[in-house]
Structures are given as C-alpha cells and as structure tokens.
Design a protein around this motif. Structure first.
Motif, short mmCIF file in Angstrom:
data_model
loop_
_atom_site.label_atom_id
_atom_site.label_comp_id
_atom_site.label_asym_id
_atom_site.label_seq_id
_atom_site.Cartn_x
_atom_site.Cartn_y
_atom_site.Cartn_z
N SER A 28 46.73 0.51 60.03
CA SER A 28 47.62 0.48 58.86
C SER A 28 47.92 -0.96 58.45
O SER A 28 47.91 -1.31 57.24
N ASP A 29 48.21 -1.82 59.47
CA ASP A 29 48.50 -3.22 59.16
C ASP A 29 47.30 -3.92 58.53
O ASP A 29 47.43 -4.72 57.59
N GLU A 92 49.80 -13.24 57.43
CA GLU A 92 49.81 -11.81 57.78
C GLU A 92 48.50 -11.42 58.47
O GLU A 92 48.49 -10.60 59.40
N ALA A 96 47.95 -9.84 62.12
CA ALA A 96 47.14 -8.63 62.35
C ALA A 96 46.10 -8.89 63.43
O ALA A 96 45.84 -8.04 64.30
#
Length: 270
Positions: A28-29, A92, A96
C-alpha cells in the motif's frame, strides 16, 4: 508432543500472517509512493509546459523586459515548488525502501525459524519411527516370550499329569509291596507248614516265587516311568531357563525403547 508441535506451527502461521500483513501495508505504501511520484511527474510535465509557455512569452515579450522578468520569477517559484515536491516524494520513497528492508529481514527470520522447526520435526519423526520399530521388535519378542510361556505352562501341565501318574504308580507299588509282604507272610506260614506237608509247601512256594517275579517286573516298569518323569522335569527346567532369558532380553529391549523415547522427548523439548 503433537499438541506442542501444533502450537509451534500455529505460532509460525501467526508470524507468517503478521509478515503478510506487513507486506500488504508495504505494498500500500509503495502504491501511494508511486501515485505521488506519478503526481510529481505530472507536475514536472506541467512545469515543462509552463516553461515552454514562459519561453514563448519571453520571446513575445522582448519588447517588454519587465514583464519577462516577472514571468521568469514566476517560473522560478514554480520550479522551487516542484523541487520541494520531488524531495518530499524521494523522502517517502526512502521510507518505503526502509520499510521493505525491515520486512525482508522479518521474512528471512521467519523463514529461518520455520526451517529450524521443520528440521526439528523431521528429527522427531525419525526418532518416533525408530522408537516404533523398536517397540514392534519388543512386542514381537514379548509375543515369543508369551508363546514360550504358554508352551511352558502346557509342559508343566503335562509334567503334573505325568507326576500324578507316577504317584498313582507309586501308590500301586505300595499296594504291591503290601501284597508282597502279605505273600511273604503267607510264604513264611507255608514254610512253617512245610514240615508237615513238603509237597504242598513246594507248590505254594513256586506260586509265591512267580508272584514275586511279577512284582519285580512291576517295580522295574514303575522305575522306568519315574525316570521318564524326571527327564521331563529336567526338560521343563531347561524351558523355564530359556523363557527367563527371553524375558530378560525383552525387558532390556523395552528399557532401550524407553531411553529412546526419553531422548526423543528431550529433543522435541529442545
């Protein structure tokens, strides 16, 4: 032991479920990061379009340098905003990647624990198989000992029957002895009467001698039967000794089986 193994498998499954959940969260990330990256690319495309438009406007605004500078300042501000968005997207993405590294480590640890559990289970299964084989051998030995014991009981019963026959024969022998004593008493009486009637006494004596001969034959037969009973008793003692030896061997095999089972339990505990 099986319950403990099932508990370990359940724990391993729970850890695997947690790892799958972690992987789902990571996916999902990553999807969110890809979406943000796509947005950043779209923003870059828009920026390129804006720059192209600004260049066009710059070309058209050569006659108006102040307007061109204003448009350039706006383009620089747009570029700064884009760089900030790209930096945020990279941060981000780094997060991840770190999350993926942690997930990979957790999965590797879970796989190692599962491999160890499988190896332990394989060793346990091998030990159980060996213990079952030894138990089967012990059961076979025990069956043989039981069969030997049954044969021994039958031999004892036969020996008892022979002994009863020997006792009956002995009783008959005692009766024959008593009869012989009576005959001897009669012979003595006959000898006493021999003085008065020698011919009749000799006839009576011959009859007594024949009776004594028959008695001696009966005694010899009784002795032969008694010898056979003694030989049967000797064979019985030998069978009992063999049965005891077989039973000792079965007990030793059972002790070894118990030791193997204890070792298997200790291995499973480990």
């Amino acid at each position: 032991l099986l319950d403990a193994f099932v508990s370990d498998v359940a724990a391993a499954v729970a850890e695997l479920d947690a790892a799958v959940a972690l992987l789902d969260a990571f996916v999902s990330d990553v999807a969110a990061a890809v979406a943000e990256f796509d947005a950043a690319v779209a923003l870059l495309d828009a920026f390129v379009s804006d720059v192209a438009a600004a260049v066009a406007e710059l070309d058209a605004a050569v006659a108006d340098p102040a307007a061109a500078v204003a448009e350039l300042d706006a383009a620089v501000a747009l570029l700064d905003a884009f760089v900030s968005d790209v930096a945020a997207a990279v941060a981000e993405l780094d997060a991840a990647v770190a999350l993926l590294d942690a997930f990979v480590s957790d999965v590797a640890a879970a796989v190692a624990e599962l491999d160890a559990a499988v190896a332990l289970l394989d060793a346990f299964v091998a030990d159980v198989a060996a213990a079952i084989a030894e138990l089967d051998a012990a059961v076979a030995e025990l069956d043989a000992a039981v069969a030997l014991l049954d044969a021994f009981v039958a031999d004892v019963a036969a020996a008892v029957a022979e002994l009863d026959a020997a006792v009956a024969l002995l009783d008959a022998f005692v009766s024959d002895v008593a009869a012989a004593v009576a005959e001897l008493d009669a012979a003595v009486a006959l000898l006493d009467a021999l003085v008065a009637d020698p011919a009749a006494a000799v006839a009576e004596l011959d009859a007594a001698v024949a009776l004594l001969d028959a008695f001696v034959s009966d005694v010899a037969a009784a002795v032969a039967e008694l010898d056979a009973a003694v030989a049967l008793l000797d064979a019985l003692v030998a069978d009992v000794a063999a049965a005891v030896a077989e039973l000792d061997a079965a007990v030793a095999l059972l002790d070894a089986f118990v030791a193997d089972v204890a070792a298997a339990v200790a291995l499973l505990d480990a």
